[in-house]
Enzyme design. Structure first.
Site, PDB file in Angstrom:
ATOM      1  N   ASN A  21       0.758  -1.359   0.167  1.00 51.69           N
ATOM      2  CA  ASN A  21      -0.236  -0.014  -0.072  1.00 51.69           C
ATOM      3  C   ASN A  21       0.733   1.333   0.095  1.00 51.69           C
ATOM      4  OD1 ASN A  21       0.776  -0.351   2.752  1.00 51.69           O
ATOM      5  ND2 ASN A  21      -1.059   0.430   3.506  1.00 51.69           N
ATOM      6  N   TYR A  22       2.143   1.171   0.464  1.00 49.68           N
ATOM      7  CA  TYR A  22       3.148   2.380   0.097  1.00 49.68           C
ATOM      8  C   TYR A  22       4.476   1.825  -0.147  1.00 49.68           C
ATOM      9  CZ  TYR A  22       0.522   5.881   2.784  1.00 49.68           C
ATOM     10  OH  TYR A  22      -0.734   6.760   3.231  1.00 49.68           O
ATOM     11  N   GLU A  61       6.211  -3.413  11.650  1.00 48.79           N
ATOM     12  CA  GLU A  61       5.167  -2.458  11.421  1.00 48.79           C
ATOM     13  C   GLU A  61       3.928  -3.217  11.105  1.00 48.79           C
ATOM     14  OE1 GLU A  61       7.335   0.441  13.204  1.00 48.79           O
ATOM     15  OE2 GLU A  61       5.127   0.129  12.915  1.00 48.79           O
ATOM     16  N   ARG A  93      -4.983   1.338   4.495  1.00 47.93           N
ATOM     17  CA  ARG A  93      -3.930   1.787   5.290  1.00 47.93           C
ATOM     18  C   ARG A  93      -3.920   1.036   6.607  1.00 47.93           C
ATOM     19  NH1 ARG A  93      -5.873   6.425   6.829  1.00 47.93           N
ATOM     20  NH2 ARG A  93      -3.782   7.162   7.618  1.00 47.93           N
ATOM     21  N   CYS A  94      -2.962   0.831   7.187  1.00 45.81           N
ATOM     22  CA  CYS A  94      -2.470   0.111   8.643  1.00 45.81           C
ATOM     23  C   CYS A  94      -3.240   0.948   9.654  1.00 45.81           C
ATOM     24  CB  CYS A  94      -1.242   0.022   8.783  1.00 45.81           C
ATOM     25  SG  CYS A  94      -0.083   1.244   9.007  1.00 45.81           S
ATOM     26  N   THR A  95      -3.271   2.340   9.341  1.00 49.95           N
ATOM     27  CA  THR A  95      -3.494   3.374  10.359  1.00 49.95           C
ATOM     28  C   THR A  95      -4.824   4.039   9.995  1.00 49.95           C
ATOM     29  OG1 THR A  95      -2.421   5.153   8.780  1.00 49.95           O
ATOM     30  CG2 THR A  95      -1.302   4.288  11.005  1.00 49.95           C
ATOM     31  N   ARG A 102       0.267   7.873  10.331  1.00 53.14           N
ATOM     32  CA  ARG A 102       1.755   7.432  10.637  1.00 53.14           C
ATOM     33  C   ARG A 102       2.598   8.766  10.539  1.00 53.14           C
ATOM     34  NH1 ARG A 102       5.983   5.970   6.590  1.00 53.14           N
ATOM     35  NH2 ARG A 102       3.805   5.507   5.129  1.00 53.14           N
TER      36      ARG A 102
HETATM   37  P1  NAP Z   1       1.685  -8.696   3.428  1.00 55.35           P
HETATM   38  O1  NAP Z   1       0.893  -9.631   2.505  1.00 55.35           O
HETATM   39  O2  NAP Z   1       1.991  -9.160   4.859  1.00 55.35           O
HETATM   40  O3  NAP Z   1       3.190  -8.606   2.712  1.00 55.35           O
HETATM   41  C1  NAP Z   1       4.050  -7.636   3.282  1.00 55.35           C
HETATM   42  C2  NAP Z   1       5.578  -8.172   2.326  1.00 55.35           C
HETATM   43  O4  NAP Z   1       5.957  -9.097   3.018  1.00 55.35           O
HETATM   44  C3  NAP Z   1       5.466  -8.213   0.857  1.00 55.35           C
HETATM   45  O5  NAP Z   1       6.512  -7.578   0.477  1.00 55.35           O
HETATM   46  C4  NAP Z   1       5.165  -9.691   0.918  1.00 55.35           C
HETATM   47  O6  NAP Z   1       5.943 -10.275  -0.519  1.00 55.35           O
HETATM   48  C5  NAP Z   1       6.382 -10.169   1.922  1.00 55.35           C
HETATM   49  N1  NAP Z   1       6.312 -11.440   2.310  1.00 55.35           N
HETATM   50  C6  NAP Z   1       5.058 -12.387   2.144  1.00 55.35           C
HETATM   51  N2  NAP Z   1       5.307 -13.525   2.828  1.00 55.35           N
HETATM   52  C7  NAP Z   1       6.797 -13.372   3.451  1.00 55.35           C
HETATM   53  C8  NAP Z   1       7.571 -14.339   4.075  1.00 55.35           C
HETATM   54  N3  NAP Z   1       7.181 -15.768   4.272  1.00 55.35           N
HETATM   55  N4  NAP Z   1       8.746 -13.708   4.534  1.00 55.35           N
HETATM   56  C9  NAP Z   1       9.248 -12.562   4.032  1.00 55.35           C
HETATM   57  N5  NAP Z   1       8.375 -11.784   3.426  1.00 55.35           N
HETATM   58  C10 NAP Z   1       7.193 -12.117   3.099  1.00 55.35           C
HETATM   59  O7  NAP Z   1       1.022  -7.420   3.724  1.00 55.35           O
HETATM   60  P2  NAP Z   1       0.512  -6.659   2.375  1.00 55.35           P
HETATM   61  O8  NAP Z   1      -0.780  -7.036   2.053  1.00 55.35           O
HETATM   62  O9  NAP Z   1       1.502  -5.929   1.583  1.00 55.35           O
HETATM   63  O10 NAP Z   1       0.136  -5.156   3.306  1.00 55.35           O
HETATM   64  C11 NAP Z   1      -1.164  -5.183   3.964  1.00 55.35           C
HETATM   65  C12 NAP Z   1      -1.102  -5.351   5.450  1.00 55.35           C
HETATM   66  O11 NAP Z   1       0.278  -4.741   5.970  1.00 55.35           O
HETATM   67  C13 NAP Z   1      -2.046  -4.968   6.335  1.00 55.35           C
HETATM   68  O12 NAP Z   1      -2.447  -5.819   7.346  1.00 55.35           O
HETATM   69  C14 NAP Z   1      -1.602  -3.712   6.932  1.00 55.35           C
HETATM   70  O13 NAP Z   1      -2.207  -3.369   8.001  1.00 55.35           O
HETATM   71  C15 NAP Z   1      -0.150  -4.058   6.953  1.00 55.35           C
HETATM   72  N6  NAP Z   1       0.484  -2.741   7.100  1.00 55.35           N
HETATM   73  C16 NAP Z   1       1.196  -2.149   8.015  1.00 55.35           C
HETATM   74  C17 NAP Z   1       1.718  -1.005   8.024  1.00 55.35           C
HETATM   75  C18 NAP Z   1       2.297  -0.371   9.312  1.00 55.35           C
HETATM   76  O14 NAP Z   1       3.136   0.579   9.318  1.00 55.35           O
HETATM   77  N7  NAP Z   1       2.008  -0.915  10.647  1.00 55.35           N
HETATM   78  C19 NAP Z   1       1.826  -0.245   6.893  1.00 55.35           C
HETATM   79  C20 NAP Z   1       1.423  -0.655   5.776  1.00 55.35           C
HETATM   80  C21 NAP Z   1       0.828  -2.103   5.792  1.00 55.35           C
HETATM   81  P3  NAP Z   1       4.817 -10.588  -1.601  1.00 55.35           P
HETATM   82  O15 NAP Z   1       4.373  -9.320  -2.023  1.00 55.35           O
HETATM   83  O16 NAP Z   1       5.663 -11.162  -2.440  1.00 55.35           O
HETATM   84  O17 NAP Z   1       3.920 -11.512  -0.900  1.00 55.35           O
HETATM   85  O1  G3P Z   2      -0.526   1.612   6.048  1.00 51.59           O
HETATM   86  C1  G3P Z   2       0.325   2.452   5.661  1.00 51.59           C
HETATM   87  C2  G3P Z   2       0.815   3.194   7.100  1.00 51.59           C
HETATM   88  O2  G3P Z   2       2.123   3.518   7.176  1.00 51.59           O
HETATM   89  C3  G3P Z   2      -0.108   4.419   6.967  1.00 51.59           C
HETATM   90  O3  G3P Z   2       0.629   5.533   6.800  1.00 51.59           O
HETATM   91  O4  G3P Z   2       0.751   8.165   6.696  1.00 51.59           O
HETATM   92  O5  G3P Z   2      -1.022   6.918   5.655  1.00 51.59           O
HETATM   93  O6  G3P Z   2      -0.966   6.841   8.271  1.00 51.59           O
HETATM   94  P1  G3P Z   2      -0.293   6.998   6.701  1.00 51.59           P
END
Ligand code: NAP
Ligand code: G3P
Length: 504
Positions: free
Chosen positions: A172-173, A268, A301-303, A455
């Site tokens: 998403n970012y 995160e 967005r996570c937030t 964030r």
């Molecule tokens: P995701 O499916 O967990 O993937 C995140 C990253 O991890 C991708 O690059 C993915 O690669 C990689 N990945 C997948 N399996 C892995 C493994 N076994 N080992 C190492 N890396 C691996 O998350 P997303 O769908 O991209 O993002 C959405 C989620 O992220 C939501 O739950 C959101 O809340 C969270 N998020 C949190 C924050 C924060 O700052 N707290 C910010 C943004 C998003 P692939 O793409 O190749 O699968």
């Molecule tokens: O999900 C991405 C997280 O980092 C949100 O960023 O700045 O949109 O709150 P922001």
């Protein structure tokens, strides 16, 4: 237009013909020996944007080994040299914001204006990281605060890099949340291996071009593309990886933590940010904040604001205000800056629809939305959601906002804290003393008072508790997490002692 724009900033090295991108190893663009690629399609209309290499674990080993081999020389660079490279990169990002923003929009369906601002935001992050890196200081301490020790024992502390840092970002970012790892890692003297998200892999690949043109020596930052499910565990477990900075789902983050072994982690993860709205809240301000916070980038967005806990005296008025603002949101094409565009995949849409169906089956009230066309889901507002419903606890990562009506601040705190997540929380009230007291009770990383969860700005500390993360991100916090103290203790001998005429 996208292809013309792309060709202005690309050279033939980064991609083969028809937007088939290579991976970045030791300053050169390589074709993967796997012979496999990953198609990246626009989630709005399934248009093929390009392909990236589905690299093998052998190539994963190569990028990590190269990063290790280039660590010693990179550490020798001065802080000023590292800061100048980050500043050069920041300038390039500003110059390329339009074409990169355009690619980003196409890759992940983010509204064009937001996509371009993600590039600018990352440019500013690189500049601020350079500044923060130049302010790094150590300390010297005398031993004489403890009996038996004197001023002849002095400890001197400075910070050293952890080594090779594996940076893994979310879809998403894909540019900002990859850059927010690369910049502090480099500024702290580490070398870097980047694994961008498969959906959203093209834009982060341009960090290779940007940093190369900024003067980064070859091999200091390397980018490997490939499915996390195929090479993720290999990368994470690699013995030459000294630290992992990961942003993504809680599920993936927990799995990564289980397989990583004994190495520092900065995680995160997911969120379920709750907005507590008290009877004296400014409802116009609150409605603006929760609608913007819940539905920007279609809630991906996570937030994002993911729960609203309103008091009975204002709930009806607030939901009416929110509904009217939601009905004004433009739904459609990200290229036309529609507020609500496609979710990242049909699978994600199915998941979000399941949460909505569950809530309606269990008695929640549909205020608006619950409509889908392909990957587009209309912004959905649900009232009278109860804690028996999945939407009360699960992270939709889509445009749905549940109102869980509460009867006291204490009940709101209890429901908020019952979540497995603990990223951010919000309190809307004019009573700042009460807000402060409630904030202290919330089990989250950050509490926003009279504002939506978010964030930014990127120098703020950003952290999640419980299933929302491990460690603290945010420019100087990230630099600290990607380095460690080195202590040298001088034990001075009598030889150098000076004579002092002290009577007492
Ligand atoms: P995701 O499916 O967990 O993937 C995140 C990253 O991890 C991708 O690059 C993915 O690669 C990689 N990945 C997948 N399996 C892995 C493994 N076994 N080992 C190492 N890396 C691996 O998350 P997303 O769908 O991209 O993002 C959405 C989620 O992220 C939501 O739950 C959101 O809340 C969270 N998020 C949190 C924050 C924060 O700052 N707290 C910010 C943004 C998003 P692939 O793409 O190749 O699968
Ligand atoms: O999900 C991405 C997280 O980092 C949100 O960023 O700045 O949109 O709150 P922001």
């Amino acid at each position: 237009m996208m292809i013309d724009e792309l060709e202005k900033i690309s050279d033939s090295s980064i991609m083969r013909d028809n937007l088939d991108f290579r991976f970045f190893l030791a300053g050169t663009w390589k074709n993967s020996s796997s012979g496999k690629t990953i198609e990246i399609k626009n989630p709005y209309n399934q248009e093929l944007i390009g392909t990236v290499s589905a690299c093998s674990t052998e190539e994963a080993d190569q990028v990590i080994t190269i990063a290790k081999e280039n660590l010693e020389c990179w550490i020798e660079k001065t802080q000023r040299e590292r800061a100048d490279i980050l500043r050069n990169a920041a300038k390039l990002m500003k110059e390329w914001a339009d074409p990169l923003g355009y690619i980003l929009m196409k890759e992940i369906g983010k509204p064009l204006k937001s996509a371009k601002s993600e590039i600018i935001r990352t440019s500013e992050l690189f500049e601020a990281t350079a500044e923060a890196g130049l302010q790094q200081e150590g300390e010297a301490i005398y031993g004489d605060t403890f009996k038996g020790f004197g001023k002849d024992k002095i400890s001197m502390t400075y910070r050293v890099p952890l080594g090779v840092i594996l940076c893994i970002g979310p879809f998403n970012y894909p540019f900002n949340l990859t850059g927010s790892k690369i910049a502090p890692a480099l500024m702290a003297g580490n070398t870097v291996v980047v694994k961008p998200p498969s959906q959203g892999a093209i834009t982060p690949l341009f960090f290779g071009l940007i940093l190369e043109k900024a003067g980064l020596p070859p091999g200091v930052m390397n980018i490997i593309t490939g499915r996390g499910s195929e090479i993720g565990d290999y990368l994470v477990q690699h013995p030459l990886v000294n630290m992992i900075s990961f942003t993504g789902s809680s599920e993936t983050g927990k799995h990564l933590a289980n397989v990583a072994g004994m190495k520092p982690l900065l995680l995160e993860l997911g969120g379920k940010d709750a907005a507590i709205v008290l009877d004296d809240a400014n409802l116009e301000l609150t409605a603006d904040a929760i609608v913007s916070g819940a539905f920007s980038y279609s809630g991906q967005r996570c937030t994002a604001v993911k729960r609203v806990l309103p008091m009975p005296g204002i709930a009806d008025q607030l939901i009416e205000l929110a509904k009217n603002k939601i009905l004004n949101l433009k739904v459609g094409n990200p290229e036309e800056n529609a507020n609500i565009g496609p979710l990242i995949s049909s699978h994600q849409c199915d998941y979000v629809q399941g949460l909505i169906d569950d809530a309606l089956e269990k008695g929640s009230t549909l205020i608006c939305g619950n409509k889908r066309e392909d990957n587009i889901m209309w912004p959905t507002l649900l009232d009278n959601v109860t804690t028996e419903m999945r939407i009360a606890w699960e992270e939709p990562f889509g445009p749905v906002l549940p109102f869980i009506r509460v009867h006291s601040a204490e009940e709101a705190i209890e429901i908020s804290n019952k979540s497995e997540y603990g990223l951010q929380g919000m309190i809307f009230t004019e009573n700042i003393d009460l807000a402060f007291n409630i904030a202290q009770e919330l089990e989250v990383g950050t509490v926003q008072v009279n504002g939506k969860s978010e964030r930014g700005p990127d120098h703020f500390p950003f952290l999640g508790t419980k299933s929302s993360g491990l460690g603290t991100q945010g420019i100087k916090y990230s630099i600290e997490a990607m380095s460690r103290p080195k202590v040298i203790v001088m034990n001075l001998s009598e030889r150098g002692k000076l004579v002092k005429n002290c009577k007492y």
